[in-house]
Design a protein around this motif. Structure first.
Motif, PDB file in Angstrom:
ATOM      1  N   GLU A  68       8.552  -8.038  -6.231  1.00 16.66           N
ATOM      2  CA  GLU A  68       9.257  -8.669  -5.110  1.00 16.66           C
ATOM      3  C   GLU A  68       8.320  -8.872  -3.916  1.00 16.66           C
ATOM      4  O   GLU A  68       8.315  -9.931  -3.299  1.00 16.66           O
ATOM      5  CB  GLU A  68      10.448  -7.813  -4.672  1.00 16.66           C
ATOM      6  N   LEU A  69       7.560  -7.842  -3.596  1.00 17.52           N
ATOM      7  CA  LEU A  69       6.636  -7.938  -2.468  1.00 17.52           C
ATOM      8  C   LEU A  69       5.536  -8.973  -2.733  1.00 17.52           C
ATOM      9  O   LEU A  69       5.150  -9.716  -1.827  1.00 17.52           O
ATOM     10  CB  LEU A  69       6.023  -6.567  -2.167  1.00 17.52           C
ATOM     11  N   VAL A 101       5.273   9.718  -8.434  1.00 16.21           N
ATOM     12  CA  VAL A 101       5.479   9.193  -9.789  1.00 16.21           C
ATOM     13  C   VAL A 101       6.962   8.844 -10.004  1.00 16.21           C
ATOM     14  O   VAL A 101       7.676   9.486 -10.761  1.00 16.21           O
ATOM     15  CB  VAL A 101       4.985  10.173 -10.874  1.00 16.21           C
ATOM     16  N   LYS A 102       7.394   7.833  -9.292  1.00 13.97           N
ATOM     17  CA  LYS A 102       8.771   7.362  -9.426  1.00 13.97           C
ATOM     18  C   LYS A 102       8.916   6.549 -10.711  1.00 13.97           C
ATOM     19  O   LYS A 102       7.948   6.306 -11.431  1.00 13.97           O
ATOM     20  CB  LYS A 102       9.139   6.501  -8.217  1.00 13.97           C
ATOM     21  N   ASP A 103      10.131   6.113 -10.970  1.00 14.62           N
ATOM     22  CA  ASP A 103      10.428   5.311 -12.154  1.00 14.62           C
ATOM     23  C   ASP A 103       9.536   4.077 -12.188  1.00 14.62           C
ATOM     24  O   ASP A 103       9.483   3.310 -11.235  1.00 14.62           O
ATOM     25  CB  ASP A 103      11.899   4.903 -12.133  1.00 14.62           C
ATOM     26  N   LYS A 111       0.831  -1.211   0.000  1.00 17.50           N
ATOM     27  CA  LYS A 111       0.000   0.000   0.000  1.00 17.50           C
ATOM     28  C   LYS A 111       0.862   1.257   0.000  1.00 17.50           C
ATOM     29  O   LYS A 111       0.563   2.218  -0.713  1.00 17.50           O
ATOM     30  CB  LYS A 111      -0.936  -0.002   1.205  1.00 17.50           C
ATOM     31  N   VAL A 112       1.938   1.252   0.784  1.00 18.61           N
ATOM     32  CA  VAL A 112       2.842   2.401   0.844  1.00 18.61           C
ATOM     33  C   VAL A 112       3.517   2.600  -0.510  1.00 18.61           C
ATOM     34  O   VAL A 112       3.627   3.729  -1.006  1.00 18.61           O
ATOM     35  CB  VAL A 112       3.892   2.223   1.968  1.00 18.61           C
ATOM     36  N   LEU A 113       3.962   1.507  -1.109  1.00 20.63           N
ATOM     37  CA  LEU A 113       4.604   1.580  -2.416  1.00 20.63           C
ATOM     38  C   LEU A 113       3.655   2.176  -3.456  1.00 20.63           C
ATOM     39  O   LEU A 113       4.037   3.058  -4.232  1.00 20.63           O
ATOM     40  CB  LEU A 113       5.056   0.184  -2.848  1.00 20.63           C
ATOM     41  N   ASP A 114       2.409   1.708  -3.464  1.00 21.19           N
ATOM     42  CA  ASP A 114       1.413   2.236  -4.399  1.00 21.19           C
ATOM     43  C   ASP A 114       1.149   3.718  -4.157  1.00 21.19           C
ATOM     44  O   ASP A 114       1.045   4.508  -5.100  1.00 21.19           O
ATOM     45  CB  ASP A 114       0.100   1.457  -4.286  1.00 21.19           C
ATOM     46  N   LEU A 115       1.051   4.094  -2.898  1.00 25.01           N
ATOM     47  CA  LEU A 115       0.799   5.492  -2.558  1.00 25.01           C
ATOM     48  C   LEU A 115       1.965   6.379  -2.979  1.00 25.01           C
ATOM     49  O   LEU A 115       1.764   7.456  -3.553  1.00 25.01           O
ATOM     50  CB  LEU A 115       0.534   5.634  -1.057  1.00 25.01           C
ATOM     51  N   GLU A 116       3.188   5.926  -2.709  1.00 25.79           N
ATOM     52  CA  GLU A 116       4.363   6.698  -3.125  1.00 25.79           C
ATOM     53  C   GLU A 116       4.404   6.857  -4.641  1.00 25.79           C
ATOM     54  O   GLU A 116       4.739   7.927  -5.142  1.00 25.79           O
ATOM     55  CB  GLU A 116       5.648   6.020  -2.644  1.00 25.79           C
ATOM     56  N   LEU A 130       7.589  -1.354 -10.483  1.00 22.07           N
ATOM     57  CA  LEU A 130       7.092  -2.684 -10.832  1.00 22.07           C
ATOM     58  C   LEU A 130       7.981  -3.785 -10.264  1.00 22.07           C
ATOM     59  O   LEU A 130       7.481  -4.819  -9.807  1.00 22.07           O
ATOM     60  CB  LEU A 130       6.955  -2.824 -12.344  1.00 22.07           C
ATOM     61  N   LEU A 131       9.289  -3.572 -10.270  1.00 21.07           N
ATOM     62  CA  LEU A 131      10.204  -4.559  -9.691  1.00 21.07           C
ATOM     63  C   LEU A 131       9.983  -4.697  -8.175  1.00 21.07           C
ATOM     64  O   LEU A 131       9.939  -5.811  -7.648  1.00 21.07           O
ATOM     65  CB  LEU A 131      11.656  -4.183  -9.979  1.00 21.07           C
TER      66      LEU A 131
END
Length: 66
Positions: free
Chosen positions: A47-48, A35-37, A25-30, A42-43
């Motif tokens: 992994e998660l 709007v990171k690379d 959820k944190v990754l999606d929010l960030e 996706l990598l």
């Protein structure tokens, strides 16, 4: 039948799964906010998700031993 050891093991696995879900959820929010690379995102997500599948397999293994 459930015993104390399997209950403890399943509790640990549940907490691990909850932790991974929170990281997702944190990754999606960030990604949504900053709007990171896309490739890195996706990598990291992949992994998660693989970690989550491993935990699910462990839960299945513990459950099969009941």
């Amino acid at each position: 039948m459930f015993n104390q050891d399997t209950t403890k093991e399943l509790s640990k696995l549940y907490l691990k799964m909850h932790s991974i879900n929170t990281k997702l959820k944190v990754l999606d929010l960030e990604q949504e906010l900053f709007v990171k690379d896309e490739k890195e995102y996706l990598l990291a997500r992949n992994e998660l998700e693989l970690e989550m599948l491993d935990v699910i397999k462990q839960i299945g293994a513990v459950s099969n031993n009941l």
